[in-house]
Write a protein that holds these residues in place. Structure first.
Motif, mmCIF file in Angstrom:
data_model
loop_
_atom_site.group_PDB
_atom_site.id
_atom_site.type_symbol
_atom_site.label_atom_id
_atom_site.label_comp_id
_atom_site.label_asym_id
_atom_site.label_seq_id
_atom_site.Cartn_x
_atom_site.Cartn_y
_atom_site.Cartn_z
ATOM 1 N N ARG A 213 -66.626 31.772 -42.448
ATOM 2 C CA ARG A 213 -68.029 31.347 -42.482
ATOM 3 C C ARG A 213 -68.221 30.172 -43.441
ATOM 4 O O ARG A 213 -68.951 29.221 -43.141
ATOM 5 N N ARG A 214 -67.546 30.248 -44.609
ATOM 6 C CA ARG A 214 -67.649 29.137 -45.561
ATOM 7 C C ARG A 214 -67.068 27.860 -44.969
ATOM 8 O O ARG A 214 -67.636 26.773 -45.125
ATOM 9 N N ALA A 215 -65.927 27.997 -44.274
ATOM 10 C CA ALA A 215 -65.282 26.829 -43.683
ATOM 11 C C ALA A 215 -66.172 26.179 -42.628
ATOM 12 O O ALA A 215 -66.293 24.940 -42.578
ATOM 13 N N VAL A 216 -66.793 26.999 -41.790
ATOM 14 C CA VAL A 216 -67.681 26.464 -40.751
ATOM 15 C C VAL A 216 -68.855 25.729 -41.377
ATOM 16 O O VAL A 216 -69.235 24.625 -40.935
ATOM 17 N N ARG A 217 -69.437 26.325 -42.436
ATOM 18 C CA ARG A 217 -70.563 25.666 -43.106
ATOM 19 C C ARG A 217 -70.128 24.335 -43.723
ATOM 20 O O ARG A 217 -70.848 23.336 -43.643
ATOM 21 N N LEU A 218 -68.941 24.325 -44.347
ATOM 22 C CA LEU A 218 -68.448 23.095 -44.965
ATOM 23 C C LEU A 218 -68.176 22.013 -43.916
ATOM 24 O O LEU A 218 -68.459 20.829 -44.135
ATOM 25 N N GLY B 245 -70.225 18.764 -44.016
ATOM 26 C CA GLY B 245 -69.455 17.547 -44.267
ATOM 27 C C GLY B 245 -69.658 16.504 -43.190
ATOM 28 O O GLY B 245 -69.786 15.307 -43.476
ATOM 29 N N ALA B 246 -69.691 16.951 -41.926
ATOM 30 C CA ALA B 246 -69.892 16.019 -40.811
ATOM 31 C C ALA B 246 -71.257 15.346 -40.914
ATOM 32 O O ALA B 246 -71.396 14.131 -40.687
#
Length: 499
Positions: free
Chosen positions: A229-234, A238-239
């Protein structure tokens, strides 16, 4: 496909699939079919992209000078393969290979449909979508081919040669359709044909999914739920930030096209260095796997040198063909972009021959490093050949016979088969298990670096004489191939047991 359906499907294809496609696993047909249409769309568009950039606004082009057109086209290629790193990571940690390839194909199709809209803004939007989609699709579909075989299966190189033949059926057919439409109707009709091709590829990929090994919803090395979940949010955040900053810099006049190209070149140099360091230092990479990564650096550099030459088949060679080559054979007149189909035609014809030779030789076939070295040398010779017809002219109004460019593409096509099939096959063999898809992405980073270097060097096209341009670049490639052959004893020893 529903989640419950995925859970009840076997992890591997049916046993009868193992020799169902010319002695190869049937899944190879599904993946090769996808690549036929992906290459049809990608290289069909690539064959006309530099001509579209260089054409006048009155003819529907963007009126760039030839050097800039070639540089921007190369920068687009750099971006495509840089994104492949993220594509490999997303497949390994979040999406899984099957879904990464599917979503990538959808983005590519949307990108080509965007480019069919005749506005500059939609052209850049389309190129962005294609870059993102290709980054998801390319490293992971090749990795899925590797999963069809055991590491010691002697059919691997032959299988990759057949897979590569499928790629080049698309490479042959794409420029024929998009080139004719682009030069006779409008450039955007050519981009529309590429969109239709990618759509057909997606349909057959989904239809043949049951024949694929390792087709799981879950990634093989999935992140823990909280970390995911953290990776998806980042990733999303970021994009958004990158897009906002880039837009602001562009509006302020700082982020010009030349600076954007330069930034991509710098990233293409830094990214593979960082990636190799991460893999060498990772605790999930064993000492044995780390030892096999060292010779892989040499294979990586060989790929950079060869693909620097290869990608110019769609930039400087296209520009040369459009201005200084005859577009008539035996009374038949054809678009200049059709020269790109000659490259695909040679690879379609030669790939099964190469596959048959490797299969017949079995364990006696040349080592993978030597196959790659021969490919690099042939790439260099393809440029050295162009010194002859471009020399001795008083001005730039001459027209060389079509056979010169066709002959150059013959050498380049054979070199491409030797290098890419052996390189991709060796990558799947040498890859650390914890970085399987990402190591395939690392191979595609060699293509990003080749394009990044090309984006700078092609600026000299038209500034120096054509014999000097093709002669120097060709000689450097030949020298690099000879150096790889000289290093063969060390490569064989350190790559063992990979042949």
């Amino acid at each position: 496909m529903s989640h419950s359906t995925a859970d009840t499907e076997p992890a591997q294809p049916p046993p009868e699939d193992d020799h169902a496609f010319f002695g190869q696993p049937r899944g190879l047909m599904t993946l090769s079919g996808l690549e036929v249409w992906e290459r049809f769309s990608f290289l069909g568009m690539q064959a006309i992209l530099v001509l579209f950039f260089a054409d006048t606004v009155a003819n529907g082009g963007m009126d760039m000078d030839p050097g800039t057109a070639a540089s921007v086209s190369a920068a687009y290629g750099t971006l495509v393969y840089l994104v492949s790193v993220a594509g490999g990571w997303l497949a390994d940690r979040i999406l899984g290979s099957y879904r990464a390839v599917l979503y990538g194909g959808i983005l590519i199709a949307c990108g080509h449909y965007s480019m069919a809209v005749p506005t500059d803004a939609m052209t850049w939007v389309g190129l962005g979508l294609i870059s993102a989609g290709t980054g998801l699709l390319k490293p992971n579909v090749a990795s899925m081919v590797g999963k069809l075989y055991r590491t010691d299966d002697e059919r691997r190189d032959a299988g990759f040669a057949l897979y590569y033949m499928g790629i080049n059926i698309g490479a042959f057919a794409g420029p024929l359709i998009t080139g004719w439409l682009g030069e006779h109707v409008s450039w955007h009709w050519g981009f529309s044909a590429a969109a239709v091709g990618m759509t057909l590829g997606l349909i057959q990929y989904v239809a043949g999914r049951r024949h694929l090994a390792g087709r799981k919803h879950a990634a093989e090395f999935a992140l823990a739920p909280d970390a995911m979940r953290r990776a998806v949010r980042l990733i999303i955040g970021g994009a958004v930030v990158v897009a906002a900053v880039a837009t602001a810099l562009a509006l302020a006049g700082w982020l010009t096209m030349d600076r954007f190209v330069d930034v991509l070149t710098v990233i293409s140099v830094i990214a593979p260095i960082v990636y190799f360091v991460v893999m060498f230092r990772s605790p999930r990479v064993t000492a044995e796997e780390r030892g096999r990564l060292r010779p892989y650096i040499v294979l990586f550099l060989g790929s950079v040198v060869f693909n620097f030459i290869l990608f110019q088949a769609y930039s400087t060679m296209m520009l040369l063909a459009s201005t200084n080559a005859r577009t008539e054979i035996l009374g038949f007149t054809f678009p200049a972009s059709w020269y790109a189909s000659a490259l695909g035609a040679f690879e379609v014809a030669l790939a099964p021959v190469v596959a048959a030779v490797w299969a017949k030789m079995g364990p006696r076939q040349p080592h993978a490093s030597n196959k790659i070295a021969f490919g690099v040398i042939l790439g260099g010779l393809s440029f050295l050949l162009m010194v002859l017809p471009t020399s001795g002219h008083a001005d730039d109004t001459y027209r060389m016979a079509a056979w010169w460019i066709v002959g150059s593409y013959l050498l380049l096509g054979l070199g491409d088969i030797l290098l890419e099939t052996s390189g991709m096959s060796a990558t799947t063999k040498l890859a650390p298990k914890a970085f399987a898809s990402q190591t395939m992405a690392l191979w595609f980073l060699s293509l990003a670096l080749a394009n990044g270097i090309q984006a700078q060097i092609v600026k000299l096209y038209g500034e120096v004489s054509n014999p000097a341009y093709f002669g120097v670049n060709g000689a450097i490639a030949v020298a690099a191939g000879v150096a790889m052959i000289a290093a063969a004893p060390w490569l064989k020893r350190t790559m063992h047991p990979v042949h």
